[in-house]
Design an enzyme around this catalytic site. Structure first.
Site, PDB file in Angstrom:
ATOM      1  CD  GLU A 186      41.821  48.941  33.873  1.00 26.22           C
ATOM      2  OE1 GLU A 186      42.354  48.114  34.630  1.00 26.22           O
ATOM      3  OE2 GLU A 186      40.619  49.234  33.918  1.00 26.22           O
TER       4      GLU A 186
ATOM      5  CB  ALA B  86      32.118  40.702  30.053  1.00 26.03           C
TER       6      ALA B  86
ATOM      7  CG  HIS C 197      33.621  39.897  43.339  1.00 23.86           C
ATOM      8  ND1 HIS C 197      32.424  39.265  43.110  1.00 23.86           N
ATOM      9  CD2 HIS C 197      33.920  40.565  42.192  1.00 23.86           C
ATOM     10  CE1 HIS C 197      32.019  39.544  41.872  1.00 23.86           C
ATOM     11  NE2 HIS C 197      32.918  40.326  41.295  1.00 23.86           N
TER      12      HIS C 197
ATOM     13  CD  GLN D 130      35.656  58.959  37.098  1.00 30.11           C
ATOM     14  OE1 GLN D 130      35.815  60.183  36.978  1.00 30.11           O
ATOM     15  NE2 GLN D 130      36.604  58.174  37.508  1.00 30.11           N
TER      16      GLN D 130
HETATM   17  P1  FAD Z   1      36.256  35.507  39.788  1.00 28.57           P
HETATM   18  O1  FAD Z   1      37.625  35.432  40.351  1.00 28.57           O
HETATM   19  O2  FAD Z   1      35.775  34.341  38.988  1.00 28.57           O
HETATM   20  O3  FAD Z   1      35.263  35.759  41.012  1.00 28.57           O
HETATM   21  C1  FAD Z   1      33.912  36.146  40.772  1.00 28.57           C
HETATM   22  C2  FAD Z   1      33.064  35.855  42.004  1.00 28.57           C
HETATM   23  O4  FAD Z   1      32.926  34.439  42.144  1.00 28.57           O
HETATM   24  C3  FAD Z   1      33.675  36.315  43.326  1.00 28.57           C
HETATM   25  O5  FAD Z   1      32.613  36.726  44.162  1.00 28.57           O
HETATM   26  C4  FAD Z   1      34.361  35.082  43.887  1.00 28.57           C
HETATM   27  O6  FAD Z   1      34.431  35.121  45.304  1.00 28.57           O
HETATM   28  C5  FAD Z   1      33.408  33.978  43.401  1.00 28.57           C
HETATM   29  N1  FAD Z   1      34.068  32.697  43.128  1.00 28.57           N
HETATM   30  C6  FAD Z   1      35.270  32.475  42.532  1.00 28.57           C
HETATM   31  N2  FAD Z   1      35.504  31.154  42.416  1.00 28.57           N
HETATM   32  C7  FAD Z   1      34.410  30.503  42.930  1.00 28.57           C
HETATM   33  C8  FAD Z   1      34.043  29.129  43.078  1.00 28.57           C
HETATM   34  N3  FAD Z   1      34.870  28.150  42.699  1.00 28.57           N
HETATM   35  N4  FAD Z   1      32.849  28.850  43.644  1.00 28.57           N
HETATM   36  C9  FAD Z   1      32.006  29.838  44.051  1.00 28.57           C
HETATM   37  N5  FAD Z   1      32.302  31.162  43.943  1.00 28.57           N
HETATM   38  C10 FAD Z   1      33.492  31.485  43.372  1.00 28.57           C
HETATM   39  N6  FAD Z   1      35.474  43.345  33.694  1.00 28.57           N
HETATM   40  C11 FAD Z   1      35.321  43.328  32.353  1.00 28.57           C
HETATM   41  O7  FAD Z   1      34.274  42.913  31.857  1.00 28.57           O
HETATM   42  N7  FAD Z   1      36.314  43.770  31.518  1.00 28.57           N
HETATM   43  C12 FAD Z   1      37.506  44.209  31.982  1.00 28.57           C
HETATM   44  O8  FAD Z   1      38.384  44.598  31.193  1.00 28.57           O
HETATM   45  C13 FAD Z   1      37.710  44.237  33.409  1.00 28.57           C
HETATM   46  N8  FAD Z   1      38.890  44.635  33.936  1.00 28.57           N
HETATM   47  C14 FAD Z   1      39.083  44.550  35.296  1.00 28.57           C
HETATM   48  C15 FAD Z   1      40.326  44.917  35.820  1.00 28.57           C
HETATM   49  C16 FAD Z   1      40.562  44.822  37.198  1.00 28.57           C
HETATM   50  C17 FAD Z   1      41.942  45.174  37.742  1.00 28.57           C
HETATM   51  C18 FAD Z   1      39.513  44.421  38.074  1.00 28.57           C
HETATM   52  C19 FAD Z   1      39.745  44.367  39.565  1.00 28.57           C
HETATM   53  C20 FAD Z   1      38.272  44.083  37.556  1.00 28.57           C
HETATM   54  C21 FAD Z   1      38.030  44.138  36.175  1.00 28.57           C
HETATM   55  N9  FAD Z   1      36.807  43.781  35.611  1.00 28.57           N
HETATM   56  C22 FAD Z   1      36.636  43.779  34.243  1.00 28.57           C
HETATM   57  C23 FAD Z   1      35.659  43.440  36.473  1.00 28.57           C
HETATM   58  C24 FAD Z   1      35.541  41.935  36.744  1.00 28.57           C
HETATM   59  O9  FAD Z   1      35.302  41.249  35.548  1.00 28.57           O
HETATM   60  C25 FAD Z   1      34.371  41.755  37.720  1.00 28.57           C
HETATM   61  O10 FAD Z   1      34.714  42.272  38.989  1.00 28.57           O
HETATM   62  C26 FAD Z   1      33.818  40.351  37.837  1.00 28.57           C
HETATM   63  O11 FAD Z   1      32.593  40.417  38.547  1.00 28.57           O
HETATM   64  C27 FAD Z   1      34.717  39.377  38.583  1.00 28.57           C
HETATM   65  O12 FAD Z   1      35.776  38.983  37.834  1.00 28.57           O
HETATM   66  P2  FAD Z   1      36.936  38.053  38.482  1.00 28.57           P
HETATM   67  O13 FAD Z   1      37.838  37.668  37.389  1.00 28.57           O
HETATM   68  O14 FAD Z   1      37.523  38.678  39.682  1.00 28.57           O
HETATM   69  O15 FAD Z   1      36.025  36.783  38.910  1.00 28.57           O
END
Ligand code: FAD
Length: 286
Positions: free
Chosen positions: A14, A48, A148, A211
């Site tokens: 990454e 984001a 999460h 970091q």
């Molecule tokens: P989701 O899957 O939508 O989940 C977010 C939260 O909502 C979780 O607590 C989940 O349990 C809850 N949830 C999900 N669905 C529901 C529902 N239907 N009802 C109620 N609660 C629900 N961030 C960036 O800004 N840019 C990046 O480039 C970036 N790269 C990343 C790469 C990796 C490999 C990882 C692991 C994370 C990265 N992130 C990045 C961070 C990520 O955007 C954050 O962790 C964010 O808070 C959650 O994103 P997600 O897509 O997992 O969210």
């Protein structure tokens, strides 16, 4: 669908785009070295804040990975501040560059920015991409071995992860962790919940104490005792800490691969030296 199938474990990197005040091509020196290590893909993060500036840099770098370096590029796409039309625009830009792999994310709330309401969760973005583009894109999603940070508990988080895969995610990449026990427990629970998508383990080699403290604060990863001892012993000796961090990551990866991990995703922090040291140490294990 452009989906990779392999007998051996995936190995991927990454990178993040250079800061806005730096020319985008400052990343090329890093990419020269990272692509030389022949990873299965390199994913490119995206702030984001919005698809405008940040997204364009992500597309540009993913395009270079694919079309200049001839490796696979994965574009991160956080949706919390995007409207549907902006996502359609991003998909069009990726399609034009023949980048067909996306890491579909919700992203974190930006301070003082009211989120858009088109996509509340990553699963909604994944459904939308599938509806708009069918099987054109291979979709990755994020997963969290320790749950999460906002989730009520791990089981609830895994249920939402199941929904992301049901919506069309093909592959999963995990949040960083330092204690493999969490990854194994998580993977077992995910499989029991019927999640069969390959899961790559996210590994972040330590380069400096600040970091790591920042990352841990953001994502809530547990720091095992031996890791804390390492940080305490070498915190004022940057090169010693770097070498100890590489050794720790190699040890972690060796254990993961010995236990059948389907892939390793290295958070390189744009540091090709560390990526090379780790690649050399684990090359034959893959
Ligand atoms: P989701 O899957 O939508 O989940 C977010 C939260 O909502 C979780 O607590 C989940 O349990 C809850 N949830 C999900 N669905 C529901 C529902 N239907 N009802 C109620 N609660 C629900 N961030 C960036 O800004 N840019 C990046 O480039 C970036 N790269 C990343 C790469 C990796 C490999 C990882 C692991 C994370 C990265 N992130 C990045 C961070 C990520 O955007 C954050 O962790 C964010 O808070 C959650 O994103 P997600 O897509 O997992 O969210």
């Amino acid at each position: 669908m452009p989906q990779d199938k392999k007998e051996r474990a995936f190995f991927s990197f990454e990178v993040f785009p250079p800061k806005k005040d730096m020319p985008v091509d400052t990343i090329y020196k890093t990419l020269d070295e990272l692509t030389d290590l022949k990873p299965d893909f390199i994913s490119v993060t995206c702030g984001a804040g919005g698809a405008g500036g940040a997204g364009d840099r992500t597309v540009e770098i993913a395009d270079a990975i694919k079309n200049k370096y001839h490796r696979e590029g994965v574009a991160h796409l956080p949706c919390i501040n995007l409207e549907r039309a902006q996502v359609v625009d991003m998909l069009g830009k990726l399609r034009a560059k023949n980048v067909n792999k996306i890491l579909a994310l919700r992203g974190d709330k930006t301070p003082n920015v009211e989120p858009k309401h088109d996509f509340r969760y990553a699963a909604e973005l994944i459904s939308f991409i599938r509806k708009e583009t069918g099987d054109e894109f291979e979709i990755f999603a994020a997963c969290y071995p320790e749950g999460h940070i906002e989730a009520k508990d791990l089981d609830t988080d895994i249920e939402y992860l199941r929904q992301k895969v049901a919506a069309g995610a093909n592959r999963l990449i995990s949040q960083l962790f330092f204690d493999n026990k969490y990854f194994y427990d998580f993977k077992e629970k995910a499989r029991k919940a019927g999640i069969n998508a390959p899961i790559e383990a996210g590994i972040m080699p330590v380069t400096n104490k600040k970091q790591i403290e920042r990352m841990v604060m953001l994502c809530g990863a547990t720091l095992p005792r031996k890791f804390q001892r390492m940080l305490a012993k070498y915190e004022n000796r940057p090169e010693a800490l770097r070498d100890a961090g590489i050794a720790f990551a190699v040890d972690q990866i060796t254990d993961l691969l010995s236990n059948g991990a389907e892939g390793i995703h290295l958070y390189t922090m744009n540091n090709p030296y560390i990526a090379r040291k780790i690649s050399e140490a684990i090359g034959e294990l893959l």
